[in-house]
Scaffold this motif. Sequence first.
Motif, PDB file in Angstrom:
ATOM      1  N   GLU A 169       0.826  -1.204   0.000  1.00 31.38           N
ATOM      2  CA  GLU A 169       0.000   0.000   0.000  1.00 31.38           C
ATOM      3  C   GLU A 169       0.866   1.261   0.000  1.00 31.38           C
ATOM      4  O   GLU A 169       0.448   2.310  -0.513  1.00 31.38           O
ATOM      5  N   LEU A 170       2.075   1.150   0.563  1.00 36.52           N
ATOM      6  CA  LEU A 170       2.985   2.298   0.552  1.00 36.52           C
ATOM      7  C   LEU A 170       3.400   2.638  -0.875  1.00 36.52           C
ATOM      8  O   LEU A 170       3.491   3.817  -1.246  1.00 36.52           O
ATOM      9  N   ASP A 171       3.658   1.591  -1.682  1.00 31.34           N
ATOM     10  CA  ASP A 171       4.010   1.815  -3.089  1.00 31.34           C
ATOM     11  C   ASP A 171       2.847   2.471  -3.833  1.00 31.34           C
ATOM     12  O   ASP A 171       3.037   3.420  -4.607  1.00 31.34           O
ATOM     13  N   GLU A 172       1.640   1.944  -3.598  1.00 30.20           N
ATOM     14  CA  GLU A 172       0.467   2.461  -4.305  1.00 30.20           C
ATOM     15  C   GLU A 172       0.215   3.926  -3.951  1.00 30.20           C
ATOM     16  O   GLU A 172      -0.122   4.748  -4.819  1.00 30.20           O
ATOM     17  N   ALA A 173       0.397   4.272  -2.679  1.00 30.40           N
ATOM     18  CA  ALA A 173       0.196   5.662  -2.268  1.00 30.40           C
ATOM     19  C   ALA A 173       1.249   6.564  -2.913  1.00 30.40           C
ATOM     20  O   ALA A 173       0.935   7.687  -3.344  1.00 30.40           O
ATOM     21  N   ALA A 174       2.486   6.080  -3.001  1.00 28.91           N
ATOM     22  CA  ALA A 174       3.558   6.871  -3.612  1.00 28.91           C
ATOM     23  C   ALA A 174       3.314   7.052  -5.105  1.00 28.91           C
ATOM     24  O   ALA A 174       3.556   8.128  -5.661  1.00 28.91           O
ATOM     25  N   ILE A 175       2.824   5.996  -5.777  1.00 28.37           N
ATOM     26  CA  ILE A 175       2.538   6.087  -7.221  1.00 28.37           C
ATOM     27  C   ILE A 175       1.433   7.092  -7.484  1.00 28.37           C
ATOM     28  O   ILE A 175       1.481   7.863  -8.457  1.00 28.37           O
ATOM     29  N   MET A 176       0.418   7.117  -6.594  1.00 29.97           N
ATOM     30  CA  MET A 176      -0.672   8.084  -6.747  1.00 29.97           C
ATOM     31  C   MET A 176      -0.164   9.525  -6.600  1.00 29.97           C
ATOM     32  O   MET A 176      -0.729  10.461  -7.171  1.00 29.97           O
ATOM     33  N   ASP A 177       0.920   9.699  -5.857  1.00 31.22           N
ATOM     34  CA  ASP A 177       1.507  11.032  -5.690  1.00 31.22           C
ATOM     35  C   ASP A 177       2.501  11.352  -6.803  1.00 31.22           C
ATOM     36  O   ASP A 177       3.165  12.399  -6.753  1.00 31.22           O
ATOM     37  N   GLY A 178       2.639  10.435  -7.771  1.00 30.51           N
ATOM     38  CA  GLY A 178       3.509  10.693  -8.907  1.00 30.51           C
ATOM     39  C   GLY A 178       4.918  10.140  -8.779  1.00 30.51           C
ATOM     40  O   GLY A 178       5.784  10.464  -9.608  1.00 30.51           O
ATOM     41  N   ALA A 179       5.167   9.306  -7.781  1.00 31.93           N
ATOM     42  CA  ALA A 179       6.508   8.751  -7.586  1.00 31.93           C
ATOM     43  C   ALA A 179       6.756   7.596  -8.547  1.00 31.93           C
ATOM     44  O   ALA A 179       5.839   6.831  -8.874  1.00 31.93           O
ATOM     45  N   GLY A 180       7.994   7.474  -8.997  1.00 33.68           N
ATOM     46  CA  GLY A 180       8.396   6.350  -9.830  1.00 33.68           C
ATOM     47  C   GLY A 180       9.054   5.270  -8.993  1.00 33.68           C
ATOM     48  O   GLY A 180       9.174   5.392  -7.770  1.00 33.68           O
ATOM     49  N   HIS A 181       9.495   4.201  -9.659  1.00 31.65           N
ATOM     50  CA  HIS A 181      10.080   3.077  -8.926  1.00 31.65           C
ATOM     51  C   HIS A 181      11.358   3.471  -8.185  1.00 31.65           C
ATOM     52  O   HIS A 181      11.590   3.016  -7.063  1.00 31.65           O
ATOM     53  N   PHE A 182      12.198   4.297  -8.815  1.00 41.04           N
ATOM     54  CA  PHE A 182      13.440   4.668  -8.139  1.00 41.04           C
ATOM     55  C   PHE A 182      13.163   5.496  -6.887  1.00 41.04           C
ATOM     56  O   PHE A 182      13.846   5.352  -5.866  1.00 41.04           O
ATOM     57  N   THR A 183      12.153   6.366  -6.952  1.00 36.57           N
ATOM     58  CA  THR A 183      11.782   7.153  -5.775  1.00 36.57           C
ATOM     59  C   THR A 183      11.252   6.253  -4.667  1.00 36.57           C
ATOM     60  O   THR A 183      11.590   6.424  -3.483  1.00 36.57           O
ATOM     61  N   ILE A 184      10.410   5.289  -5.039  1.00 38.74           N
ATOM     62  CA  ILE A 184       9.884   4.340  -4.045  1.00 38.74           C
ATOM     63  C   ILE A 184      11.031   3.545  -3.423  1.00 38.74           C
ATOM     64  O   ILE A 184      11.088   3.351  -2.196  1.00 38.74           O
ATOM     65  N   TYR A 185      11.946   3.100  -4.268  1.00 34.27           N
ATOM     66  CA  TYR A 185      13.102   2.321  -3.795  1.00 34.27           C
ATOM     67  C   TYR A 185      13.963   3.129  -2.827  1.00 34.27           C
ATOM     68  O   TYR A 185      14.333   2.634  -1.751  1.00 34.27           O
ATOM     69  N   SER A 186      14.285   4.359  -3.179  1.00 34.08           N
ATOM     70  CA  SER A 186      15.230   5.150  -2.391  1.00 34.08           C
ATOM     71  C   SER A 186      14.585   5.849  -1.195  1.00 34.08           C
ATOM     72  O   SER A 186      15.229   6.013  -0.154  1.00 34.08           O
ATOM     73  N   LYS A 187      13.311   6.252  -1.331  1.00 30.77           N
ATOM     74  CA  LYS A 187      12.677   7.038  -0.279  1.00 30.77           C
ATOM     75  C   LYS A 187      11.810   6.221   0.678  1.00 30.77           C
ATOM     76  O   LYS A 187      11.544   6.657   1.801  1.00 30.77           O
ATOM     77  N   ILE A 188      11.371   5.034   0.227  1.00 30.46           N
ATOM     78  CA  ILE A 188      10.476   4.230   1.069  1.00 30.46           C
ATOM     79  C   ILE A 188      11.121   2.906   1.477  1.00 30.46           C
ATOM     80  O   ILE A 188      11.240   2.596   2.666  1.00 30.46           O
ATOM     81  N   ILE A 189      11.542   2.121   0.486  1.00 30.14           N
ATOM     82  CA  ILE A 189      12.018   0.760   0.756  1.00 30.14           C
ATOM     83  C   ILE A 189      13.329   0.769   1.543  1.00 30.14           C
ATOM     84  O   ILE A 189      13.449   0.092   2.575  1.00 30.14           O
ATOM     85  N   LEU A 190      14.310   1.511   1.069  1.00 30.60           N
ATOM     86  CA  LEU A 190      15.617   1.507   1.741  1.00 30.60           C
ATOM     87  C   LEU A 190      15.553   2.012   3.185  1.00 30.60           C
ATOM     88  O   LEU A 190      16.121   1.366   4.084  1.00 30.60           O
ATOM     89  N   PRO A 191      14.882   3.143   3.466  1.00 33.42           N
ATOM     90  CA  PRO A 191      14.813   3.576   4.872  1.00 33.42           C
ATOM     91  C   PRO A 191      14.130   2.568   5.791  1.00 33.42           C
ATOM     92  O   PRO A 191      14.477   2.467   6.973  1.00 33.42           O
ATOM     93  N   LEU A 192      13.163   1.808   5.264  1.00 39.08           N
ATOM     94  CA  LEU A 192      12.465   0.812   6.086  1.00 39.08           C
ATOM     95  C   LEU A 192      13.229  -0.512   6.176  1.00 39.08           C
ATOM     96  O   LEU A 192      12.825  -1.393   6.939  1.00 39.08           O
TER      97      LEU A 192
END
Length: 278
Positions: A169-192
């Motif tokens: 759901e974190l990915d889906e929320a980020a995509i709705m805000d216009g984030a791409g895969h690299f942004t999701i990877y660097s800003k969401i996945i790696l910090p968690l």
Amino acid sequence: MRSKKRTIAKAATYAVLLIISFICLVPFYWMIRSSLMDMSQIFTMPPVWIPNPIKFSNYKEALTMLPFAKYFSNTLIVVILSVSGTVITSSLCAYSFSRINWKGRDKVFGILLTAMMIPFAVTLIPTFIGWQKLGFVNTYVPLVLPAWFGGGVFNVFLLRQFFKTIPKELDEAAIMDGAGHFTIYSKIILPLSKPSLIVVGLFSFMGSWNDFLGPLVYLNDGDKFTLSLGLMQFQGMYTAQWQYMMAAASVVVIPTVVIFFMGQKYFIEGISMTGMKG
């Protein structure tokens, strides 16, 4: 009664763990105490457990017999490049296998897992011939470059399992805000994923720091030797001088012990959370 039985069982478990820990730590302590002794004290019977006098000069003499400072800097170069490459590329691969749906993803991942069953010795000769044809023998390239192409199947598997525990759901929320895969990877996945990334970094550090076969096969120039090869050379030249041998071995071993104890909290957390979701 039940509470008393639990207490006794817990006490027995701790007692067994303490005994096992003591058995594991004795060789390490024996190495340290021998590095601080005269040669005459090391093999006396009954054993002398506390050096008297304590000779810190053994370390100075051992480290000046061979250029250990050069070996340390060489090892540090290999370790830094290998660890950074492993963490970066294995996390990228794991993100692809866990967060992106593409055709044949699971089949490709299954094929990659079969590579873990191939012993290193089987691929050693053809790999060496390949690096030799490319002109990279007697350089650090064969020791470092593979880490920048996937980071190892086991590390990809470990990170993939951890990434799958993070809600999509974190990915889906980020995509709705216009984030791409690299942004999701660097800003969401790696910090968690800090615990699992530290685990991969620890594994990579210990593997690179203690690697003996790789430098032995690919390095010929003494100025490029790592600590493992330097220790082997020291052993061949000063076999009878055990106090210096133990001092040199302690210098090689202690950094890995320190790094492990510094990261053991994340190590346990990363390993325990990796298998929470398939």
